[in-house]
Design a protein around this motif. Sequence first.
Motif, PDB file in Angstrom:
ATOM      1  N   TYR A   9       0.839  -1.194   0.000  1.00 36.07           N
ATOM      2  CA  TYR A   9       0.000   0.000   0.000  1.00 36.07           C
ATOM      3  C   TYR A   9       0.869   1.236   0.000  1.00 36.07           C
ATOM      4  O   TYR A   9       1.936   1.261   0.605  1.00 36.07           O
ATOM      5  CB  TYR A   9      -0.900   0.026   1.235  1.00 36.07           C
ATOM      6  CG  TYR A   9      -1.986  -1.008   1.204  1.00 36.07           C
ATOM      7  CD1 TYR A   9      -3.250  -0.698   0.709  1.00 36.07           C
ATOM      8  CD2 TYR A   9      -1.751  -2.292   1.655  1.00 36.07           C
ATOM      9  CE1 TYR A   9      -4.247  -1.650   0.666  1.00 36.07           C
ATOM     10  CE2 TYR A   9      -2.747  -3.251   1.618  1.00 36.07           C
ATOM     11  CZ  TYR A   9      -3.990  -2.917   1.129  1.00 36.07           C
ATOM     12  OH  TYR A   9      -4.978  -3.871   1.074  1.00 36.07           O
ATOM     13  N   ARG A  10       0.373   2.275  -0.655  1.00 35.84           N
ATOM     14  CA  ARG A  10       0.999   3.597  -0.616  1.00 35.84           C
ATOM     15  C   ARG A  10      -0.107   4.601  -0.346  1.00 35.84           C
ATOM     16  O   ARG A  10      -1.076   4.680  -1.095  1.00 35.84           O
ATOM     17  CB  ARG A  10       1.691   3.919  -1.932  1.00 35.84           C
ATOM     18  CG  ARG A  10       2.308   5.300  -1.919  1.00 35.84           C
ATOM     19  CD  ARG A  10       3.043   5.587  -3.199  1.00 35.84           C
ATOM     20  NE  ARG A  10       3.434   6.986  -3.188  1.00 35.84           N
ATOM     21  CZ  ARG A  10       3.416   7.769  -4.246  1.00 35.84           C
ATOM     22  NH1 ARG A  10       3.065   7.296  -5.416  1.00 35.84           N
ATOM     23  NH2 ARG A  10       3.759   9.013  -4.137  1.00 35.84           N
ATOM     24  N   ASN A  11       0.029   5.345   0.737  1.00 45.79           N
ATOM     25  CA  ASN A  11      -0.991   6.319   1.140  1.00 45.79           C
ATOM     26  C   ASN A  11      -2.375   5.686   1.228  1.00 45.79           C
ATOM     27  O   ASN A  11      -3.362   6.261   0.796  1.00 45.79           O
ATOM     28  CB  ASN A  11      -1.009   7.513   0.182  1.00 45.79           C
ATOM     29  CG  ASN A  11       0.300   8.264   0.160  1.00 45.79           C
ATOM     30  OD1 ASN A  11       0.973   8.363   1.191  1.00 45.79           O
ATOM     31  ND2 ASN A  11       0.686   8.766  -0.987  1.00 45.79           N
ATOM     32  N   GLY A  12      -2.436   4.476   1.757  1.00 45.22           N
ATOM     33  CA  GLY A  12      -3.704   3.792   1.950  1.00 45.22           C
ATOM     34  C   GLY A  12      -4.285   3.133   0.712  1.00 45.22           C
ATOM     35  O   GLY A  12      -5.315   2.484   0.778  1.00 45.22           O
ATOM     36  N   GLU A  13      -3.609   3.265  -0.412  1.00 39.21           N
ATOM     37  CA  GLU A  13      -4.103   2.693  -1.661  1.00 39.21           C
ATOM     38  C   GLU A  13      -3.215   1.526  -2.081  1.00 39.21           C
ATOM     39  O   GLU A  13      -1.986   1.640  -2.108  1.00 39.21           O
ATOM     40  CB  GLU A  13      -4.090   3.766  -2.747  1.00 39.21           C
ATOM     41  CG  GLU A  13      -4.745   3.331  -4.032  1.00 39.21           C
ATOM     42  CD  GLU A  13      -4.842   4.494  -5.012  1.00 39.21           C
ATOM     43  OE1 GLU A  13      -4.587   4.254  -6.190  1.00 39.21           O
ATOM     44  OE2 GLU A  13      -5.172   5.618  -4.585  1.00 39.21           O
ATOM     45  N   GLN A  14      -3.842   0.386  -2.396  1.00 43.44           N
ATOM     46  CA  GLN A  14      -3.078  -0.779  -2.810  1.00 43.44           C
ATOM     47  C   GLN A  14      -2.422  -0.525  -4.166  1.00 43.44           C
ATOM     48  O   GLN A  14      -3.045   0.030  -5.064  1.00 43.44           O
ATOM     49  CB  GLN A  14      -3.981  -2.005  -2.909  1.00 43.44           C
ATOM     50  CG  GLN A  14      -3.222  -3.277  -3.190  1.00 43.44           C
ATOM     51  CD  GLN A  14      -4.102  -4.510  -3.171  1.00 43.44           C
ATOM     52  OE1 GLN A  14      -5.209  -4.488  -2.636  1.00 43.44           O
ATOM     53  NE2 GLN A  14      -3.627  -5.577  -3.758  1.00 43.44           N
ATOM     54  N   ILE A  15      -1.154  -0.906  -4.271  1.00 39.88           N
ATOM     55  CA  ILE A  15      -0.460  -0.762  -5.543  1.00 39.88           C
ATOM     56  C   ILE A  15      -0.026  -2.134  -6.051  1.00 39.88           C
ATOM     57  O   ILE A  15       0.193  -3.058  -5.279  1.00 39.88           O
ATOM     58  CB  ILE A  15       0.767   0.184  -5.445  1.00 39.88           C
ATOM     59  CG1 ILE A  15       1.784  -0.338  -4.433  1.00 39.88           C
ATOM     60  CG2 ILE A  15       0.360   1.590  -5.118  1.00 39.88           C
ATOM     61  CD1 ILE A  15       3.100   0.395  -4.465  1.00 39.88           C
ATOM     62  N   SER A  16       0.087  -2.228  -7.339  1.00 45.40           N
ATOM     63  CA  SER A  16       0.471  -3.481  -7.979  1.00 45.40           C
ATOM     64  C   SER A  16       1.983  -3.527  -8.157  1.00 45.40           C
ATOM     65  O   SER A  16       2.590  -2.553  -8.608  1.00 45.40           O
ATOM     66  CB  SER A  16      -0.223  -3.568  -9.341  1.00 45.40           C
ATOM     67  OG  SER A  16       0.202  -4.721 -10.017  1.00 45.40           O
ATOM     68  N   LYS A  67       7.101   3.383  -7.761  1.00 41.46           N
ATOM     69  CA  LYS A  67       5.793   2.945  -7.268  1.00 41.46           C
ATOM     70  C   LYS A  67       5.554   3.346  -5.811  1.00 41.46           C
ATOM     71  O   LYS A  67       4.421   3.602  -5.426  1.00 41.46           O
ATOM     72  CB  LYS A  67       5.653   1.428  -7.417  1.00 41.46           C
ATOM     73  CG  LYS A  67       5.568   0.996  -8.868  1.00 41.46           C
ATOM     74  CD  LYS A  67       5.359  -0.490  -8.985  1.00 41.46           C
ATOM     75  CE  LYS A  67       5.192  -0.866 -10.459  1.00 41.46           C
ATOM     76  NZ  LYS A  67       4.856  -2.286 -10.613  1.00 41.46           N
TER      77      LYS A  67
END
Length: 99
Positions: A9-16, A67
């Motif tokens: 996660y980055r800033n609460g958002e899941q990243i691929s 990312k």
Amino acid sequence: VYLGKRLVYRNGEQISVTRTEWQLLQHLAANAGKVILSGELLSKVWGPEYRDDLQYLRVWVSRLRHKLEAEPSDPKIIKTLAGIGYMLQPDVEVAETTD
């Protein structure tokens, strides 16, 4: 980073992340706050035959930084120790649970 679930996660958002990016991040996260030698990272992620291929490692660390970092050119999460290796900052949240 949730090691058990293979989630980032980055800033609460899941990243691929790719499989290779995951393996690299996993080794860094498992040793957060500790310097990991470049040769060790190369051997663990790509195998012993890549131990001296520093440019290869630089490219993949750069991809991860793009990312994860707010400003990849001024990294705060993955630090480079020139001529030595890399370190994931110890204040990065790493969870090892599978819950």
